[in-house]
Write a protein that holds these residues in place. Structure first.
Motif, short mmCIF file in Angstrom:
data_model
loop_
_atom_site.label_atom_id
_atom_site.label_comp_id
_atom_site.label_asym_id
_atom_site.label_seq_id
_atom_site.Cartn_x
_atom_site.Cartn_y
_atom_site.Cartn_z
N ASP A 1 0.83 -1.20 0.00
CA ASP A 1 0.00 0.00 0.00
C ASP A 1 0.87 1.25 0.00
O ASP A 1 0.55 2.25 -0.68
CB ASP A 1 -0.93 0.01 1.21
N PHE B 1 1.16 4.13 -2.92
CA PHE B 1 1.02 5.53 -2.55
C PHE B 1 2.20 6.34 -3.07
O PHE B 1 2.04 7.45 -3.58
CB PHE B 1 0.92 5.62 -1.03
N ASN C 1 1.89 7.10 -6.77
CA ASN C 1 0.96 8.22 -6.99
C ASN C 1 1.56 9.55 -6.58
O ASN C 1 1.34 10.58 -7.23
CB ASN C 1 -0.34 7.96 -6.24
N LEU C 2 2.32 9.55 -5.50
CA LEU C 2 2.95 10.79 -5.02
C LEU C 2 3.88 11.40 -6.06
O LEU C 2 4.02 12.62 -6.14
CB LEU C 2 3.74 10.52 -3.74
N TYR D 1 5.95 8.53 11.72
CA TYR D 1 5.09 7.63 10.97
C TYR D 1 4.61 6.48 11.85
O TYR D 1 5.39 5.81 12.52
CB TYR D 1 5.86 7.05 9.78
N LEU E 1 -0.13 4.41 7.32
CA LEU E 1 -0.31 5.16 6.08
C LEU E 1 -1.49 6.11 6.16
O LEU E 1 -1.43 7.24 5.65
CB LEU E 1 -0.49 4.19 4.91
N GLU E 2 -2.56 5.70 6.81
CA GLU E 2 -3.74 6.55 6.90
C GLU E 2 -3.43 7.88 7.59
O GLU E 2 -3.82 8.96 7.10
CB GLU E 2 -4.86 5.82 7.64
N ARG F 1 -1.31 10.09 5.30
CA ARG F 1 -2.14 10.74 4.27
C ARG F 1 -2.85 11.97 4.84
O ARG F 1 -2.88 13.04 4.22
CB ARG F 1 -3.21 9.78 3.76
N GLU F 2 -3.44 11.80 6.02
CA GLU F 2 -4.18 12.89 6.66
C GLU F 2 -3.26 14.06 6.96
O GLU F 2 -3.64 15.23 6.78
CB GLU F 2 -4.85 12.39 7.93
N LEU G 1 -0.44 14.90 5.38
CA LEU G 1 -0.08 15.56 4.12
C LEU G 1 -1.22 16.48 3.65
O LEU G 1 -0.98 17.62 3.25
CB LEU G 1 0.22 14.53 3.03
N GLU G 2 -2.42 15.96 3.69
CA GLU G 2 -3.56 16.74 3.18
C GLU G 2 -3.85 17.95 4.06
O GLU G 2 -4.22 19.01 3.56
CB GLU G 2 -4.79 15.84 3.09
#
Length: 206
Positions: free
Chosen positions: A94, A98, A101-102, A189, A192-193, A196-197, A199-200
Motif C-alpha cells: 500500500d 502511494f 501516486n505521489l 510515521y 499510512l492513513e 495521508r491525513e 499531508l492533506e
C-alpha cells in the motif's frame, strides 16, 4: 497556512517496509536460546555498528553471542544472516502504491535509511521502487547512522534543496527529532492513513 514542500524523504524500515517480522525475530532468538525480548536488547546494542558498515555480519552475530556466552557454528551465523535480512524485507504494498501516486505531485523524493550491507545487497535486485527516488542515502554506504545529523545534511546537499522545503518521514522518534534539528519538517510515521491525513491537512506538494 499550509507549508509548501519540494521534497519528501522517507525512512525504509517500518515505513516503506513493514515492521520487523516478529516470527523471524523469534526464530533468531531461538538460535541463541533466548527470550525474544532478551535477544532484541542485545541485537539493538550492536546494530548501529552493523548499520554503519563498521562491522560485518559475522562480527555482529559474534558480539551478540559473546554477550550471552553462546557458541555459534558457521552454519548458525549464516542462518541468522538470512533470517535477519528476511525480517526486514517485507515491503508494504500500500505504501509503494502511494509512493507511485505521489510522484505525480511532488518534484523530488528521497530515502534516508539505516540499513545493513547485507539487507541492501538483497533488496537492490528486487526493489523496482528504488527508481521512484532521486536520492538514496544509506547508512552502510555513508558510514553514518541516524540520528546523527550529518546523514540528513548529506541528503540535503545532494538534493541541493533547503531543509525547510523537505518533509522527513520516519517511525523512530529520535530520528524525527534529529531531522527537525537539521531544519527539515518531520513526521512520526505510525500508519499510512495518518500520514495521508497529515499531508492533506498541513502541506502543499510541488
Amino acid at each position: 497556512m499550509k507549508i509548501h514542500l519540494q521534497c519528501l524523504v522517507f525512512d525504509y524500515g517500518g515505513v516503506i517496509s513493514k515492521k520487523q517480522d516478529s516470527k523471524r525475530v523469534a526464530d533468531m532468538a531461538a538460535i541463541f536460546d533466548l527470550a525474544p525480548d532478551d535477544f532484541t536488547r542485545a541485537y539493538s546494542m550492536f546494530r548501529d555498528h552493523y548499520d554503519a558498515g563498521a562491522i560485518d555480519y559475522r562480527e555482529f552475530w559474534r558480539k551478540i553471542a559473546d554477550t550471552h556466552r553462546v557458541s555459534l557454528t558457521a552454519e548458525a551465523v549464516e542462518q541468522l544472516r538470512d533470517l535477519d535480512v528476511r525480517s526486514w524485507s517485507v515491503i508494504d504494498p500500500d505504501m509503494v502504491s502511494f509512493l507511485v501516486n505521489l510522484r505525480r505531485s511532488i518534484s523530488t523524493m528521497a530515502v534516508i535509511s539505516n540499513i545493513t550491507p547485507d539487507l541492501l545487497t538483497a533488496l537492490r535486485p528486487q526493489a523496482p521502487w528504488f527508481t521512484l527516488f532521486d536520492e538514496l542515502v544509506f547508512s552502510c554506504e555513508e558510514r553514518i547512522v541516524k540520528p546523527n545529523p550529518q546523514i540528513f545534511l548529506t541528503c540535503l546537499s545532494r538534493l541541493a534543496l533547503s531543509a525547510c522545503t523537505c518533509l522527513f518521514i520516519d517511525d523512530t522518534p529520535a530520528n524525527v527529532e534529529a531531522a527537525r534539528m537539521s531544519g527539515m519538517h518531520a513526521f512520526h510515521y505510525q500508519n499510512l492513513e495518518s500520514f495521508r491525513e497529515e499531508l492533506e491537512a498541513r502541506y502543499v506538494l510541488n
